[in-house]
Design a protein around this motif. Structure first.
Motif: not given
Length: 272
Positions: A3-9, A49-53
């Motif tokens: 299941p898809r879920k939102k990943l934390s930072d 972008t070099g970012r994970v957020q």
């Protein structure tokens, strides 16, 4: 498929670390219990972008400015009977900003203003208001023993065809009697049934069904003699009659009867 879920930072950083160590995207997805497409998009965004957020979502831009919002609020308070469409037209004519009626309602809701049914009140002139204030000033210091001597009498008319009440007024909670929020109208439209009675702190009279027009003669014979005088005698010496200024109550024969019966009458402001 997991299941898809939102990943934390933290999970995004761990995923990028595993990808850089050579772990396959499918294996990273299994470790984090997400779909492989989540990891693939995260990898693409990190390379771009070099970012994970995640990028902040701006949402739908506001059509009105804060100044225009205050204009909507001010117009609603000044003209409380106006509809949302009226406010929309005034806003467009003043600021050239085009919005829909729902936007107007949303702005008003933010200020605590909602469409509610107005309280209905009797039309009063300046003289009526002054008379009411003078009466209140005269009796403001009366004690309960004095009010116990008063027999309050009045009639109530029950309308058979009341208004549908579809008119709404824009007001905040607790602004029932705010200026401009009271809808004035003529009372007793359509068919009705009228009854009359009296009350005091000690007793109450029977209700009397008034059939037809109540003239001065009928008021004397049917109300005063049969209901009011016996109730005043039951209250005791120096009892006071309170009635309004309706023409039948101020009929010459009625005044003569009240004087002969030695009834003390309380002067009552008009339209009370």
């Amino acid at each position: 498929m997991p299941p898809r879920k939102k990943l934390s930072d933290l999970d995004r950083g761990r995923a990028i670390g595993w990808l850089q160590d050579g772990v396959a995207a499918r294996q990273v997805a299994q470790r984090l219990a997400v779909a492989p497409s989540v990891i693939i998009r995260l990898k693409q965004r990190f390379h771009a972008t070099g970012r994970v957020q995640e990028r902040q979502r701006s949402g739908r831009p506001r059509v009105t400015t804060q100044r225009e919002d205050r204009f909507i609020q001010r117009q609603a308070i000044q003209q409380r009977m106006a509809t949302a469409n009226n406010s929309r037209q005034r806003l467009q004519a003043t600021t050239n900003t085009v919005v829909c009626g729902q936007t107007i309602r949303n702005r008003l809701h933010n200020f605590g203003l909602r469409a509610r049914r107005p309280v209905r009140g009797t039309t009063l002139t300046a003289n009526h208001r002054a008379a009411r204030r003078a009466w209140c000033t005269q009796h403001v210091r009366w004690q309960s023993q004095q009010w116990a001597k008063v027999l309050f009498t009045d009639e109530s008319r029950f309308c058979l065809e009341p208004a549908d009440g579809r008119i709404r007024v824009c007001r905040r909670r607790g602004e029932h009697f705010a200026e401009g929020a009271v809808l004035e109208r003529q009372r007793f439209g359509g068919g009705s049934v009228m009854v009359r009675g009296g009350i005091s702190t000690r007793l109450r009279t029977p209700l009397y069904h008034v059939v037809g027009n109540l003239t001065g003669v009928r008021y004397q014979n049917e109300i005063l003699q049969t209901l009011v005088v016996p109730a005043l005698q039951a209250i005791g010496p120096r009892a006071i009659l309170q009635d309004d200024n309706a023409p039948p109550h101020r009929y010459a024969a009625v005044n003569t009867f009240i004087q002969q019966a030695r009834v003390n009458r309380m002067l009552w402001p008009a339209r009370t």
